[in-house]
Design an enzyme around this catalytic site. Structure first.
Site: not given
Length: 691
Positions: A542, A628, A663
């Protein structure tokens, strides 16, 4: 074997801003109806779908030679998880609430036991409900105060649009129709007739708080509060006394609370204290006063204040500011205030008797460890729960009696395949940064390995949003450590490992400190002969993927390989697109690049996508999730395509796009291990450790 490198069309697109140009040949990969794609990947552009399928196939072909090793690692990872397992039950009134995993189950069964007659009943069987879904995630489950009903939320594609369901626990009868597009926060009214929840707007932003009457049509739900500033996101929680519903609205540097008196069945929130830019506060309630953790008056590491219920805007000092101690969390009980603090990178638990103001501390001995508090259900109790682990010590859960000053071990994480902490060594060392700051590094390795330049190291980093990477226990990383690879965590600026200033010095116009700290940590590991250049594999996900993108561009000479998980690499384009869910609320983190030229030029100077060069790159494995909403599928897709266009080496560049998740990757407790096995297989392949 099909080894042809995947290719995708280039269509020139130039964005002009601040007299600068952003050239993006792959911007078309993000289609106009991207919100629909995240909810339903079948609506993905056929060209993009074809390219992603080719990338996934290319990745499979390139890793074909280690398929047996991947399977071996997967079985190893699985063997370290207890197949049939139970959580430690939590007491609430006449019941103990818990969850368990049956043999080979991917998802838990939530259940409770009656304290009086010891009878057990199922509240929610996630394993059963997951059968018709490839992805299944329950974010929270909440039982009513009278213990008759349960409300829970489910996301079935990884998009983080949660649907709330409400059932009668005894009859399993559905009490309300599905409530769609929520965050998953659920609070019950005291009379058990309603729930409060947070709704998502068309941009996936949590902006509205609703009250739903059980059994009614959710289209008629009462709007309690609406946040008008798109940069502020809402969440709700219940005070420990159960008297108040708290509505928190905040961005990354400012927070504000409103409250509703549930005992009076109110529906109009009262503002607690009006938001002031860069002032944060969190709220709890005692019998007749509020407790506030805040950074007011330049208390960067937070202090605790109180206010009277009737004059709640007037705050008074309670726990004075101590610039050495960062307040991480606190639990407020009727007679006790328990706070978790970090000083010089180590955490302690401080217990204050609210009646006589005496306090004592629980301290811990290991060099690196992780603590967390469990807030539990009950208010009138002397007992709270905490968990402890370290890189060598499996997670242990304790109940602590504040009055007796005694702890009781409730559970120690079991590793069925066996674990001896004495087989491993954990150290904390410090790298000297470019500006002479000392950067902590947690190191874990197998006892007996020779510490010299020949070792491979996996170096993990994050460094954003004030999130500290814990020095905790993980069974997964042992599969690398047991093969002689040193595992290290670089506690770079941008987290809060050394206090709030550690965070401030790794954001906005200080962001490059995060990247340079990580490079300093890699160089320190080489200097101290733990490893050497081109024997380090970097990993981050991320916002940690942004870090991976920077080091790939700027210091490819240091790293053998890079694993970038759902990487945030297209920062300029993302921060210029205010329709994306997180862009507006993240301006305090990255800068207002749309309106501030200096902020734009600074971000552009490090943006991984905009700084790809004609050069050699390390071996790279990049992962993403098609649904995501945080780091959208086109970011890593574009990045990999542009890297393919520019890299001048024959090293591996692999994209793994999960076409059924978001995600966090796969949702099952064993399924997600397959992705870790793939990543570790990649590490072992490039390290030439093939057993």
């Amino acid at each position: 074997m099909n080894t042809s490198v995947p290719k995708i069309n280039k269509i020139l697109n130039t964005i002009k801003i601040h007299n600068e140009e952003l050239i993006d040949n792959y911007s078309w990969v993000k289609q106009k109806d991207w919100k629909e794609v995240i909810l339903d990947p079948n609506k993905l552009n056929t060209q993009v779908k074809k390219y992603l399928d080719e990338e996934n196939l290319f990745k499979e072909n390139q890793l074909q030679d280690i398929k047996d090793l991947e399977k071996k690692i997967f079985e190893e990872l699985k063997s370290k998880i207890k197949n049939e397992d139970n959580s430690v039950p939590k007491k609430d009134g006449d019941y103990f609430y818990a969850y368990k995993y049956n043999k080979n189950s991917e998802y838990p069964i939530y259940y409770r036991k009656n304290i009086i007659n010891n009878s057990e009943e199922t509240i929610l069987d996630c394993e059963k409900k997951s059968k018709t879904h490839t992805y299944f995630n329950v974010a929270s489950i909440s039982h009513s105060h009278n213990h008759k009903y349960v409300a829970y939320n489910i996301d079935t594609n990884g998009s983080e649009y949660f649907s709330i369901f409400i059932e009668d626990i005894e009859t399993k009868k559905t009490l309300s129709n599905e409530i769609k597009n929520t965050t998953g926060d659920i609070i019950w009214s005291l009379d058990n007739s309603c729930i409060f929840y947070v709704g998502l707007d068309q941009n996936h932003r949590p902006t509205k708080v609703f009250k739903h009457e059980i059994g009614s049509d959710s289209k008629k739900d009462l709007l309690i509060y609406e946040e008008k500033d798109p940069s502020f996101f809402c969440s709700i929680n219940l005070s420990k006394t159960k008297k108040y519903l708290f509505i928190r609205t905040a961005d990354h540097e400012t927070s504000e609370y409103l409250f509703i008196n549930l005992k009076l069945n109110e529906t109009s929130p009262i503002l607690f204290k009006k938001r002031i830019k860069k002032i944060e506060y969190d709220l709890e309630h005692h019998d007749n006063y509020f407790l506030i953790s805040t950074n007011l008056d330049n208390a960067k590491n937070f202090k605790i204040m109180t206010s009277n219920e009737k004059s709640h805007e007037k705050w008074e000092e309670f726990i004075p500011y101590n610039k050495i101690n960062l307040i991480l969390d606190f639990i407020l009980l009727k007679d006790w205030l328990i706070r978790l603090e970090r000083a010089e990178g180590s955490e302690n638990i401080i217990i204050l008797n609210l009646n006589n103001k005496n306090q004592h501390k629980i301290s811990f001995d290991e060099e690196a460890y992780n603590l967390s508090l469990d807030h539990g259900y009950e208010y009138e109790t002397d007992i709270f729960r905490y968990s402890y682990s370290s890189p060598t010590t499996p997670k242990s859960i304790f109940d602590y009696d504040c009055k007796l000053k005694k702890k009781e071990l409730k559970k120690t994480q079991e590793i069925p395949s066996g674990h001896n902490k004495d087989d491993y060594i954990c150290k904390k060392i410090f790298a000297t940064a470019h500006d002479n700051e000392k950067i902590p590094i947690t190191i874990l390795y197998k006892k007996g390995i020779k510490l010299d330049s020949n070792n491979y190291v996996l170096l993990y980093g994050y460094g954003s949003y004030g999130i500290s990477i814990p020095s905790n226990f993980s069974t997964n990383r042992l599969s690398l450590v047991d093969r002689g690879i040193i595992y290290a965590i670089a506690h770079v600026r941008g987290g809060k490992e050394k206090g709030y200033e550690w965070y401030e010095n790794g954001k906005l116009l200080n962001k490059k400190n995060t990247f340079l700290d990580f490079i300093s940590c890699a160089e320190k590991l080489c200097k101290d002969k733990y490893t050497s250049p081109k024997k380090i594999i970097a990993q981050g996900g991320s916002a940690g993927g942004l870090l991976m993108g920077y080091i790939a561009n700027e210091r490819p000479d240091l790293f053998l390989g890079i694993i970038a998980q759902v990487p945030f690499v297209d920062i300029c384009n993302t921060m210029l697109d205010e329709d994306l869910p997180l862009t507006v609320t993240e301006i305090p983190e990255w800068g207002d690049i749309k309106n501030d030229k200096n902020a734009f030029l600074y971000v552009k100077s490090y943006s991984p996508y905009d700084n790809i060069k004609k050069q050699n790159y390390p071996h790279m494995l990049v992962t993403g999730g098609i649904s995501d909403p945080r780091v959208t599928y086109w970011e890593m897709t574009k990045w990999v395509a542009k890297l393919r266009e520019n890299k001048t080496d024959n090293n591996l560049l692999l994209l793994h796009m999960n076409m059924t998740a978001g995600h966090s990757g796969a949702s099952g407790r064993f399924d997600y291990l397959k992705e870790i096995a793939m990543e570790y297989g990649f590490v072992l392949k490039i390290c030439k450790i093939l057993s």
